[in-house]
Write a protein that holds these residues in place. Structure first.
Motif, PDB file in Angstrom:
ATOM      1  N   TYR A  47      40.660  28.827  15.347  1.00  0.00           N
ATOM      2  CA  TYR A  47      40.353  29.962  16.232  1.00  0.00           C
ATOM      3  C   TYR A  47      39.479  31.029  15.573  1.00  0.00           C
ATOM      4  O   TYR A  47      39.014  31.930  16.255  1.00  0.00           O
ATOM      5  N   TYR A  48      39.295  30.970  14.253  1.00  0.00           N
ATOM      6  CA  TYR A  48      38.463  31.970  13.582  1.00  0.00           C
ATOM      7  C   TYR A  48      36.988  31.554  13.550  1.00  0.00           C
ATOM      8  O   TYR A  48      36.160  32.250  12.977  1.00  0.00           O
ATOM      9  N   GLN A  49      36.670  30.391  14.133  1.00  0.00           N
ATOM     10  CA  GLN A  49      35.267  29.978  14.168  1.00  0.00           C
ATOM     11  C   GLN A  49      34.528  30.775  15.239  1.00  0.00           C
ATOM     12  O   GLN A  49      35.146  31.393  16.117  1.00  0.00           O
ATOM     13  N   GLY A  82      36.451  24.821   9.876  1.00  0.00           N
ATOM     14  CA  GLY A  82      37.438  25.782   9.395  1.00  0.00           C
ATOM     15  C   GLY A  82      37.074  26.016   7.953  1.00  0.00           C
ATOM     16  O   GLY A  82      35.899  25.900   7.577  1.00  0.00           O
ATOM     17  N   VAL A  83      38.061  26.291   7.114  1.00  0.00           N
ATOM     18  CA  VAL A  83      37.748  26.487   5.697  1.00  0.00           C
ATOM     19  C   VAL A  83      38.213  25.276   4.883  1.00  0.00           C
ATOM     20  O   VAL A  83      38.894  24.380   5.391  1.00  0.00           O
ATOM     21  N   HIS A  84      37.830  25.291   3.604  1.00  0.00           N
ATOM     22  CA  HIS A  84      37.984  24.092   2.779  1.00  0.00           C
ATOM     23  C   HIS A  84      39.432  23.607   2.685  1.00  0.00           C
ATOM     24  O   HIS A  84      39.702  22.414   2.803  1.00  0.00           O
ATOM     25  N   PHE A  85      40.401  24.554   2.520  1.00  0.00           N
ATOM     26  CA  PHE A  85      41.780  24.081   2.353  1.00  0.00           C
ATOM     27  C   PHE A  85      42.277  23.365   3.612  1.00  0.00           C
ATOM     28  O   PHE A  85      43.125  22.479   3.539  1.00  0.00           O
ATOM     29  N   MET A  86      41.734  23.740   4.773  1.00  0.00           N
ATOM     30  CA  MET A  86      42.151  23.096   6.030  1.00  0.00           C
ATOM     31  C   MET A  86      41.596  21.670   6.096  1.00  0.00           C
ATOM     32  O   MET A  86      42.289  20.743   6.513  1.00  0.00           O
ATOM     33  N   GLY A 107      35.476  28.997   1.718  1.00  0.00           N
ATOM     34  CA  GLY A 107      36.717  29.053   0.939  1.00  0.00           C
ATOM     35  C   GLY A 107      37.736  29.976   1.570  1.00  0.00           C
ATOM     36  O   GLY A 107      37.777  30.122   2.794  1.00  0.00           O
ATOM     37  N   CYS A 108      38.553  30.618   0.735  1.00  0.00           N
ATOM     38  CA  CYS A 108      39.607  31.493   1.245  1.00  0.00           C
ATOM     39  C   CYS A 108      40.125  32.320   0.066  1.00  0.00           C
ATOM     40  O   CYS A 108      40.378  31.761  -1.009  1.00  0.00           O
ATOM     41  N   SER A 109      40.293  33.622   0.270  1.00  0.00           N
ATOM     42  CA  SER A 109      40.751  34.474  -0.842  1.00  0.00           C
ATOM     43  C   SER A 109      42.157  34.094  -1.285  1.00  0.00           C
ATOM     44  O   SER A 109      42.498  34.222  -2.467  1.00  0.00           O
ATOM     45  N   LEU A 110      42.967  33.616  -0.355  1.00  0.00           N
ATOM     46  CA  LEU A 110      44.332  33.211  -0.726  1.00  0.00           C
ATOM     47  C   LEU A 110      44.284  31.960  -1.591  1.00  0.00           C
ATOM     48  O   LEU A 110      44.949  31.888  -2.630  1.00  0.00           O
ATOM     49  N   ALA A 111      43.497  30.979  -1.157  1.00  0.00           N
ATOM     50  CA  ALA A 111      43.390  29.734  -1.927  1.00  0.00           C
ATOM     51  C   ALA A 111      42.826  30.031  -3.328  1.00  0.00           C
ATOM     52  O   ALA A 111      43.281  29.465  -4.328  1.00  0.00           O
ATOM     53  N   VAL A 193      46.323  37.807  -1.569  1.00  0.00           N
ATOM     54  CA  VAL A 193      46.184  38.410  -0.228  1.00  0.00           C
ATOM     55  C   VAL A 193      45.021  37.768   0.516  1.00  0.00           C
ATOM     56  O   VAL A 193      44.105  37.234  -0.091  1.00  0.00           O
ATOM     57  N   CYS A 194      45.101  37.883   1.840  1.00  0.00           N
ATOM     58  CA  CYS A 194      43.967  37.520   2.685  1.00  0.00           C
ATOM     59  C   CYS A 194      43.092  38.762   2.780  1.00  0.00           C
ATOM     60  O   CYS A 194      43.551  39.807   3.256  1.00  0.00           O
ATOM     61  N   ILE A 195      41.832  38.643   2.352  1.00  0.00           N
ATOM     62  CA  ILE A 195      40.969  39.838   2.332  1.00  0.00           C
ATOM     63  C   ILE A 195      40.686  40.362   3.740  1.00  0.00           C
ATOM     64  O   ILE A 195      40.361  41.523   3.902  1.00  0.00           O
ATOM     65  N   VAL A 196      40.819  39.505   4.729  1.00  0.00           N
ATOM     66  CA  VAL A 196      40.539  39.940   6.101  1.00  0.00           C
ATOM     67  C   VAL A 196      41.709  40.784   6.623  1.00  0.00           C
ATOM     68  O   VAL A 196      41.524  41.920   7.084  1.00  0.00           O
ATOM     69  N   HIS A 197      42.914  40.255   6.525  1.00  0.00           N
ATOM     70  CA  HIS A 197      44.073  40.980   7.059  1.00  0.00           C
ATOM     71  C   HIS A 197      44.426  42.210   6.216  1.00  0.00           C
ATOM     72  O   HIS A 197      44.993  43.171   6.720  1.00  0.00           O
ATOM     73  N   GLU A 198      44.073  42.172   4.945  1.00  0.00           N
ATOM     74  CA  GLU A 198      44.329  43.295   4.042  1.00  0.00           C
ATOM     75  C   GLU A 198      43.395  44.483   4.369  1.00  0.00           C
ATOM     76  O   GLU A 198      43.681  45.616   4.016  1.00  0.00           O
ATOM     77  N   PRO A 221      51.084  38.115  10.462  1.00  0.00           N
ATOM     78  CA  PRO A 221      51.885  38.549   9.312  1.00  0.00           C
ATOM     79  C   PRO A 221      51.171  38.537   7.962  1.00  0.00           C
ATOM     80  O   PRO A 221      51.776  38.907   6.957  1.00  0.00           O
ATOM     81  N   GLU A 222      49.896  38.166   7.925  1.00  0.00           N
ATOM     82  CA  GLU A 222      49.136  38.301   6.676  1.00  0.00           C
ATOM     83  C   GLU A 222      48.713  39.754   6.451  1.00  0.00           C
ATOM     84  O   GLU A 222      48.202  40.096   5.386  1.00  0.00           O
ATOM     85  N   ALA A 223      48.911  40.626   7.463  1.00  0.00           N
ATOM     86  CA  ALA A 223      48.532  42.040   7.315  1.00  0.00           C
ATOM     87  C   ALA A 223      49.538  42.766   6.419  1.00  0.00           C
ATOM     88  O   ALA A 223      50.649  42.274   6.172  1.00  0.00           O
ATOM     89  N   GLU A 287      36.051  40.045  10.345  1.00  0.00           N
ATOM     90  CA  GLU A 287      35.600  38.654  10.495  1.00  0.00           C
ATOM     91  C   GLU A 287      35.759  37.997   9.139  1.00  0.00           C
ATOM     92  O   GLU A 287      35.394  38.583   8.123  1.00  0.00           O
ATOM     93  N   CYS A 288      36.279  36.781   9.134  1.00  0.00           N
ATOM     94  CA  CYS A 288      36.419  36.077   7.860  1.00  0.00           C
ATOM     95  C   CYS A 288      35.038  35.541   7.467  1.00  0.00           C
ATOM     96  O   CYS A 288      34.507  34.639   8.115  1.00  0.00           O
ATOM     97  N   PHE A 289      34.520  36.105   6.389  1.00  0.00           N
ATOM     98  CA  PHE A 289      33.198  35.717   5.890  1.00  0.00           C
ATOM     99  C   PHE A 289      33.128  34.200   5.657  1.00  0.00           C
ATOM    100  O   PHE A 289      32.137  33.547   5.950  1.00  0.00           O
ATOM    101  N   TYR A 290      34.221  33.652   5.121  1.00  0.00           N
ATOM    102  CA  TYR A 290      34.225  32.216   4.804  1.00  0.00           C
ATOM    103  C   TYR A 290      34.158  31.376   6.078  1.00  0.00           C
ATOM    104  O   TYR A 290      33.383  30.431   6.173  1.00  0.00           O
ATOM    105  N   MET A 291      34.988  31.739   7.039  1.00  0.00           N
ATOM    106  CA  MET A 291      35.008  30.980   8.299  1.00  0.00           C
ATOM    107  C   MET A 291      33.637  31.019   8.970  1.00  0.00           C
ATOM    108  O   MET A 291      33.195  30.057   9.571  1.00  0.00           O
TER     109      MET A 291
HETATM  110 FE1  SF4 Z   1      41.586  32.863   4.018  1.00  0.00          FE
HETATM  111 FE2  SF4 Z   1      42.010  35.153   5.247  1.00  0.00          FE
HETATM  112 FE3  SF4 Z   1      39.803  33.807   5.759  1.00  0.00          FE
HETATM  113 FE4  SF4 Z   1      42.174  32.874   6.628  1.00  0.00          FE
HETATM  114  S1  SF4 Z   1      41.158  34.747   7.256  1.00  0.00           S
HETATM  115  S2  SF4 Z   1      40.558  31.702   5.628  1.00  0.00           S
HETATM  116  S3  SF4 Z   1      43.488  33.541   4.971  1.00  0.00           S
HETATM  117  S4  SF4 Z   1      40.368  34.713   3.797  1.00  0.00           S
END
Ligand code: SF4
Ligand code: 13P
Length: 335
Positions: A47-49, A82-86, A107-111, A193-198, A221-223, A287-291
């Motif tokens: 859904y973040y695409q 989606g992102v790489h971990f998915m 990628g993803c800041s959490l990963a 942390v997730c940089i987006v929700h943070e 809940p990542e906020a 917006e998630c830069f990675y997504m």
């Molecule tokens: Fe990672 Fe946050 Fe982007 Fe999801 S929204 S992929 S948790 S950085």
């Protein structure tokens, strides 16, 4: 520039993603549709695409729904928007299928916050702890984990463990703290942390609530704790989408990645959706830069050249699979 498989591979190894020119006038939607048929490919999108990618996907979902779709598919190639971990999670479940994603740099800041070696060292300091990891981690971290969870099933899975069980939760400290509160546990939390929700601002959201007194605040809940304290409803991506459709309120302040508003508005066209504000309004931090590295152009190229492909060492995959399978088993009843 003429595009050959060789030049695509070279660019991929030099830059890590495909950014070749596409001839002007190419109808990307019809080309992607042709490739999907020719190659018996399935397009899975989070859904973040961006809206265009969400609209062309065969299956749109949150992390849990996408992992399940990947497990069930009969396609020969999984195209993971989606992102790489998915995409890696899809490969963990489908070693014999080709899994590609439009941009390998997604990628993803959490990963990024936790490696398998670091988690292993942390485990050694806490013998006897069960390691529960959020799906937002790389395959080597999954391989060091006992159970994987997503935001849709984490509470139920943690509650299924004995009350006195020592637990390590990695890598999201915000989600971990929220789950500690919900389940009454004292899980040891990794500091990611997730940089987006943070990035959401408690002060600015409080102002939005004042200016929109009828709006309900819904949050992922990542906020952070301060932001979640303002929420009327906290839930995973799919639960937030369902909440907007089913709740009688007409207005919502939405505290999550902005891409979700596309599906929310489709499902509830008459409702007013207000994206929550972030601390630095000069950036598009919600917006998630990675997504958003994935684009329709890259989607087309990755289907055409079947690159970038996700690969995982077999010994890592097998260990990660055990933890993913435990999640699948423990959350069978969740829709
Ligand atoms: Fe990672 Fe946050 Fe982007 Fe999801 S929204 S992929 S948790 S950085
Ligand atoms: P869910 O899709 O599980 O809600 O997770 C949100 C997220 O941050 C994905 O990167």
């Amino acid at each position: 520039m003429s595009i050959t498989v060789e030049s695509a591979s070279r660019l991929l190894s030099e830059k890590g993603y495909l950014d070749m020119e596409i001839p002007k006038g190419t109808d990307l939607i019809s080309e992607i549709n042709k490739l999907r048929k020719e190659k018996n490919a399935v397009i899975l999108a989070h859904y973040y695409q961006t809206g265009d990618i969400q609209d062309i996907a065969d299956f749109l979902g949150d992390s849990l729904q996408l992992a399940r779709a990947a497990e069930k598919t009969n396609a020969d190639m999984i195209v993971f928007c989606g992102v790489h971990f998915m995409a890696e999670a899809a490969k963990i479940l489908n070693p014999d299928k080709k899994v590609v994603l439009p941009d390998a740099k997604a990628g993803c800041s959490l990963a990024d916050s936790c490696s398998g070696a670091e988690l292993k060292a942390f485990k050694e300091q806490h013998p006897g702890a069960v390691v529960v990891s959020y799906i937002n981690c790389n395959a080597d971290v999954k391989a060091e984990s006992d159970i994987i969870v997503t935001s849709s099933n984490a509470e139920q899975i943690i509650n299924s463990l004995p009350k006195e069980q020592k637990i390590i939760f990695a890598p999201d400290k915000n989600l971990g703290r929220y789950l500690n509160e919900k389940t009454g546990r004292k899980m040891l939390l990794w500091d990611g942390v997730c940089i987006v929700h943070e990035a959401f601002s408690m002060e600015k959201i409080a102002r939005q609530i004042y200016e929109n007194p009828k709006a309900k605040v819904i949050a992922h809940p990542e906020a952070s704790k301060e932001v979640l304290n303002l929420a009327d409803y906290i839930g995973s991506t799919s639960n937030m989408i369902n909440f907007v459709s089913n709740d009688p309120a007409e207005e919502f302040i939405v505290v999550t990645e902005e891409g979700v508003l596309h599906e929310m508005q489709k499902k509830a066209p008459h409702k007013k959706l207000i994206p929550a504000l972030v601390q630095d309004e000069s950036c598009s931090c919600s917006e998630c830069f990675y997504m958003k590295l994935n684009t329709m152009e890259k989607l087309y190229l990755c289907m055409k050249y079947e690159l970038p492909e996700v690969t995982i060492e077999e010994n890592v995959r097998l260990k990660a699979l055990e933890a993913v399978n435990r999640m699948m088993e423990l959350s069978k009843n969740i829709k």
